[in-house]
Design a protein around this motif. Structure first.
Motif, PDB file in Angstrom:
ATOM      1  N   ALA A 106       0.842  -1.216  -0.039  1.00 62.95           N
ATOM      2  CA  ALA A 106       0.103   0.121   0.072  1.00 62.95           C
ATOM      3  C   ALA A 106       0.995   1.217  -0.137  1.00 62.95           C
ATOM      4  CB  ALA A 106      -1.094  -0.078   1.009  1.00 62.95           C
ATOM      5  N   ARG A 119      -6.124   0.818  -2.564  1.00 62.43           N
ATOM      6  CA  ARG A 119      -7.294   0.450  -1.986  1.00 62.43           C
ATOM      7  C   ARG A 119      -7.298  -0.920  -1.616  1.00 62.43           C
ATOM      8  NH1 ARG A 119     -11.560   3.668  -5.849  1.00 62.43           N
ATOM      9  NH2 ARG A 119     -11.497   5.791  -4.781  1.00 62.43           N
ATOM     10  N   LEU A 122      -4.794  -1.733   0.973  1.00 65.95           N
ATOM     11  CA  LEU A 122      -5.184  -1.438   2.769  1.00 65.95           C
ATOM     12  C   LEU A 122      -6.360  -2.457   2.988  1.00 65.95           C
ATOM     13  CD1 LEU A 122      -5.368   2.535   2.102  1.00 65.95           C
ATOM     14  CD2 LEU A 122      -3.910   1.129   3.599  1.00 65.95           C
ATOM     15  N   LEU A 123      -7.291  -2.713   2.081  1.00 68.88           N
ATOM     16  CA  LEU A 123      -8.405  -3.737   2.540  1.00 68.88           C
ATOM     17  C   LEU A 123      -7.798  -5.153   2.679  1.00 68.88           C
ATOM     18  CD1 LEU A 123     -11.317  -4.181   2.730  1.00 68.88           C
ATOM     19  CD2 LEU A 123     -11.318  -4.576   0.153  1.00 68.88           C
ATOM     20  N   ALA A 126      -6.073  -4.975   6.417  1.00 66.94           N
ATOM     21  CA  ALA A 126      -7.174  -4.957   7.256  1.00 66.94           C
ATOM     22  C   ALA A 126      -7.886  -6.496   7.264  1.00 66.94           C
ATOM     23  CB  ALA A 126      -8.365  -3.975   6.840  1.00 66.94           C
ATOM     24  N   LEU A 177      -6.072   1.960  11.034  1.00 68.72           N
ATOM     25  CA  LEU A 177      -6.207   1.300   9.427  1.00 68.72           C
ATOM     26  C   LEU A 177      -7.716   1.507   8.873  1.00 68.72           C
ATOM     27  CD1 LEU A 177      -4.800   0.073   7.233  1.00 68.72           C
ATOM     28  CD2 LEU A 177      -5.210  -2.226   8.259  1.00 68.72           C
ATOM     29  N   GLY A 178      -8.812   1.365   9.814  1.00 64.64           N
ATOM     30  CA  GLY A 178      -9.856   1.472   9.231  1.00 64.64           C
ATOM     31  C   GLY A 178     -10.189   2.726   8.771  1.00 64.64           C
ATOM     32  N   ASN A 181      -8.511   3.382   5.086  1.00 64.27           N
ATOM     33  CA  ASN A 181      -9.755   2.528   4.476  1.00 64.27           C
ATOM     34  C   ASN A 181     -10.553   3.440   3.787  1.00 64.27           C
ATOM     35  OD1 ASN A 181      -8.970  -0.484   3.331  1.00 64.27           O
ATOM     36  ND2 ASN A 181      -8.154  -0.361   5.453  1.00 64.27           N
ATOM     37  N   TRP A 185     -11.484   4.924   0.158  1.00 63.27           N
ATOM     38  CA  TRP A 185     -12.546   4.128  -0.548  1.00 63.27           C
ATOM     39  C   TRP A 185     -13.641   5.408  -1.045  1.00 63.27           C
ATOM     40  CZ3 TRP A 185     -13.109  -0.122  -3.225  1.00 63.27           C
ATOM     41  CH2 TRP A 185     -12.145  -1.352  -2.979  1.00 63.27           C
ATOM     42  N   THR A 197      -1.038   6.099   5.397  1.00 62.59           N
ATOM     43  CA  THR A 197      -0.425   4.514   4.909  1.00 62.59           C
ATOM     44  C   THR A 197       0.945   4.336   5.497  1.00 62.59           C
ATOM     45  OG1 THR A 197      -1.725   4.695   2.880  1.00 62.59           O
ATOM     46  CG2 THR A 197      -0.241   3.000   3.156  1.00 62.59           C
TER      47      THR A 197
END
Length: 234
Positions: A106, A119, A122-123, A126, A177-178, A181, A185, A197
């Protein structure tokens, strides 16, 4: 005591080296002439958030070092009964490695302004972290099913304590981190997500390193490490 000193010296050494790289002890006001004449006195180029995170992680590292030292010292008591670590820890470790690699990807995507890749990375980081936490809960279940409860066996108590403390740090990281994200998004520019990041990636790399040490201890490899340390000091 030997193990405590070794762990604390190692943590202090790493923190001291890292801080020295930030030139926090420089005194540019005592120098005369252009800045280029004194390359080691210019202000640190690192963002203050990274320095703050580094100090926080140093405290976290010292905390786990003390906990591991207590674990090692407790092993010398007669009532210590080593408990076999759940095999699921191997899979959980793989999930945390995957999360760390995803967040490093990321960082690369953020620097290259590749929003779609950012994206997904990162997803993935997580989701892998959530899978790690779920796996830890399943490991607790398997551990308890074999008769190892926190109040009956000192070794089991340390297992729950160490994994719980590490899991809490993962949960705390997932909050940050959420948020990253959500911003990614929602269409935020990749350039505005670079710092966030990078902070998440650094945090996950350190938690991975801490977990690898905990993993070695919980798998019963601590005795070999202790023998090596004692051999180096004798």
């Amino acid at each position: 005591m030997i193990v405590i000193l070794i762990l604390l010296v190692a943590v202090t050494g790493v923190v001291g080296w890292w801080l020295s790289r930030q030139r926090l002890m420089s005194k540019p006001w005592l120098e005369a002439g252009p800045v280029t004449a004194f390359p080691q006195t210019e202000a640190s180029l690192m963002h203050p958030a990274k320095i703050g995170l580094g100090v926080f992680l140093a405290v976290v590292g010292a905390l786990f070092a003390l906990m591991i030292s207590a674990y090692v010292m407790r092993m010398d008591y007669a009532d210590w009964q080593a408990a076999p670590a759940p095999k699921l820890l191997w899979l959980n470790t793989a999930m945390l490695v995957l999360a760390s690699l995803a967040l490093q990807g990321a960082v690369s995507a953020a620097h290259k302004a590749r929003l779609d890749n950012l994206r997904l990375a990162l997803l993935a980081g997580a989701l892998a972290s959530v899978a790690f936490l779920a796996g830890q809960l399943l490991a607790w279940r398997d551990f308890a099913a074999e008769g190892y409860f926190a109040t009956e066996n000192p070794a089991a108590s340390f297992f729950y304590l160490l994994t719980a403390m590490h899991g809490l740090h993962i949960i705390g990281g997932l909050v940050a981190l959420g948020r990253v994200n959500v911003r990614a998004w929602q269409g935020a520019r990749s350039g505005s997500l670079v710092l966030s990041t990078e902070l998440c990636a650094i945090y996950w790399h350190i938690l991975l390193a801490v977990w690898l040490v905990l993993f070695c201890v919980l798998m019963g490899w601590a005795d070999n490490v202790i023998d090596i340390c004692r051999g180096l000091l004798t």
